[in-house]
Motif scaffolding. Structure first.
Motif, PDB file in Angstrom:
ATOM      1  N   SER A  84       0.843  -1.197   0.000  1.00  0.00           N
ATOM      2  CA  SER A  84       0.000   0.000   0.000  1.00  0.00           C
ATOM      3  C   SER A  84       0.876   1.243   0.000  1.00  0.00           C
ATOM      4  CB  SER A  84      -0.898   0.003   1.242  1.00  0.00           C
ATOM      5  OG  SER A  84      -1.457   1.291   1.395  1.00  0.00           O
ATOM      6  N   ASP A 113      -4.768   3.867  -2.054  1.00  0.00           N
ATOM      7  CA  ASP A 113      -5.875   4.227  -1.165  1.00  0.00           C
ATOM      8  C   ASP A 113      -6.396   5.622  -1.478  1.00  0.00           C
ATOM      9  OD1 ASP A 113      -6.046   1.929   0.698  1.00  0.00           O
ATOM     10  OD2 ASP A 113      -3.937   2.418   1.014  1.00  0.00           O
ATOM     11  N   HIS A 124      -8.378   1.214  -4.060  1.00  0.00           N
ATOM     12  CA  HIS A 124      -9.300   1.049  -2.924  1.00  0.00           C
ATOM     13  C   HIS A 124      -9.991   2.387  -2.685  1.00  0.00           C
ATOM     14  CE1 HIS A 124      -9.556   0.082   1.701  1.00  0.00           C
ATOM     15  NE2 HIS A 124     -10.748   0.209   1.143  1.00  0.00           N
ATOM     16  N   PRO A 126     -11.018   1.735   8.138  1.00  0.00           N
ATOM     17  CA  PRO A 126     -10.297   2.420   7.074  1.00  0.00           C
ATOM     18  C   PRO A 126     -10.082   3.898   7.382  1.00  0.00           C
ATOM     19  CG  PRO A 126     -12.568   2.015   6.424  1.00  0.00           C
ATOM     20  CD  PRO A 126     -12.356   1.289   7.724  1.00  0.00           C
ATOM     21  N   GLY A 127      -9.014   4.437   6.798  1.00  0.00           N
ATOM     22  CA  GLY A 127      -8.732   5.858   6.949  1.00  0.00           C
ATOM     23  C   GLY A 127      -7.278   6.163   7.223  1.00  0.00           C
ATOM     24  N   GLY A 173      -1.006   1.992   9.677  1.00  0.00           N
ATOM     25  CA  GLY A 173      -0.329   1.785  10.952  1.00  0.00           C
ATOM     26  C   GLY A 173      -1.225   1.456  12.123  1.00  0.00           C
ATOM     27  N   ASP A 225      -6.739  -6.142   4.327  1.00  0.00           N
ATOM     28  CA  ASP A 225      -6.094  -4.819   4.370  1.00  0.00           C
ATOM     29  C   ASP A 225      -6.125  -4.259   5.790  1.00  0.00           C
ATOM     30  OD1 ASP A 225      -5.100  -2.309   3.780  1.00  0.00           O
ATOM     31  OD2 ASP A 225      -6.803  -1.694   2.531  1.00  0.00           O
ATOM     32  N   GLY A 241      -2.953  -3.648   9.126  1.00  0.00           N
ATOM     33  CA  GLY A 241      -2.211  -4.317  10.205  1.00  0.00           C
ATOM     34  C   GLY A 241      -1.607  -5.651   9.812  1.00  0.00           C
ATOM     35  N   GLY A 282       1.092  -1.946   4.226  1.00  0.00           N
ATOM     36  CA  GLY A 282       1.630  -0.595   4.117  1.00  0.00           C
ATOM     37  C   GLY A 282       2.828  -0.409   5.015  1.00  0.00           C
ATOM     38  N   SER A 283       2.569  -0.182   6.314  1.00  0.00           N
ATOM     39  CA  SER A 283       3.655   0.080   7.267  1.00  0.00           C
ATOM     40  C   SER A 283       4.681  -1.044   7.280  1.00  0.00           C
ATOM     41  CB  SER A 283       3.094   0.215   8.681  1.00  0.00           C
ATOM     42  OG  SER A 283       1.988   1.046   8.682  1.00  0.00           O
TER      43      SER A 283
END
Ligand code: DX5
Ligand code: ZN
Length: 215
Positions: A7, A34, A65, A140-141, A144, A174, A176, A196-197
């Motif tokens: 991501s 995103d 997304h 979502p938003g 991390g 999607d 964590g 992502g993270s």
């Protein structure tokens, strides 16, 4: 072995091109983008000009997304910006069947995303039409956030619904996702892991993607 969709939300936006080139060189299957509107979710992120710029240098399909209200308004713009997959939230569509078929008619794969509190069974009457279901394992938003463990049971339920209906839909997760949360998701039947993270905070993102893809 899962497919991995890094991501870009967790990338350094001042060096977005380098992040896309890193994903190009990696074992990732997709690039996850995103889009947020500040209404469906509190945050505002990437829009169509940025997706088009990413598409010009991306060598992997774009998984877009849409965390926006009424995403059916944007089907042609998402397609024109280069998306291969358009993910719309169940919670954001009044006429979900129409939106799904307009995404397919535009030549993209159609995916429905469920928030953590939205039950899998609400997809029963649309599952046969879907190419993918994205289960959110955080609200979502934001990147991390902490993985919501209940998602693993939702993967099991969704795997059963897909088998019973004869749907060809794949299952994407999607939020964590990392090396500690992924194994249970994969055992339960997840096909694609967004990260992502985990990817962009790693000292070696290409190795981090390979480690996740090897689980
Ligand atoms: C959150 C986004 C995610 C986010 C995941 O609303 O949909 O794609 O980038 O970030 P991590 O992997 O850090 O939870
Ligand atoms: Zn996402």
């Amino acid at each position: 072995m899962p497919q991995v969709a890094p991501s870009l939300l967790a990338a350094d936006f001042a060096r977005l091109g380098e992040a896309v080139q890193m994903v190009n060189r990696s074992s990732a299957s997709l690039i996850h983008i995103d889009v947020m509107d500040g209404m469906f979710v509190p945050n505002i992120t990437i829009g169509f000009p940025v997706i088009s710029a990413i598409h010009r240098i991306a060598e992997k399909p774009l998984d877009v997304h849409m965390m926006v209200m009424d995403p059916g308004r944007y089907v042609s713009q998402v397609r024109d910006s280069g998306a291969a997959i358009m993910n719309v939230h169940w919670e954001a569509c009044t006429h979900l069947h129409r939106v799904i078929h307009s995404i397919k008619a535009a030549g993209m794969k159609a995916a429905v995303t469920l928030n953590p509190a939205t039950p899998v069974m609400l997809l029963r009457d649309i599952i046969a039409d879907l190419d993918m279901v994205l289960l959110m394992s955080v609200n979502p938003g934001f990147g991390g956030q902490k993985f919501i463990r209940r998602t693993v049971d939702k993967v099991t339920e969704l795997r059963r619904l897909i088998a019973e209906s004869g749907s060809m839909a794949t299952i994407e997760i999607d939020g964590g996702v990392d090396l500690t949360t992924a194994p249970a998701l994969i055992s339960a039947g997840a096909d694609i892991l967004v990260a992502g993270s985990y990817v962009f905070r790693a000292p070696d993102p290409i190795a981090a993607i390979a480690d996740l893809a090897a689980l």
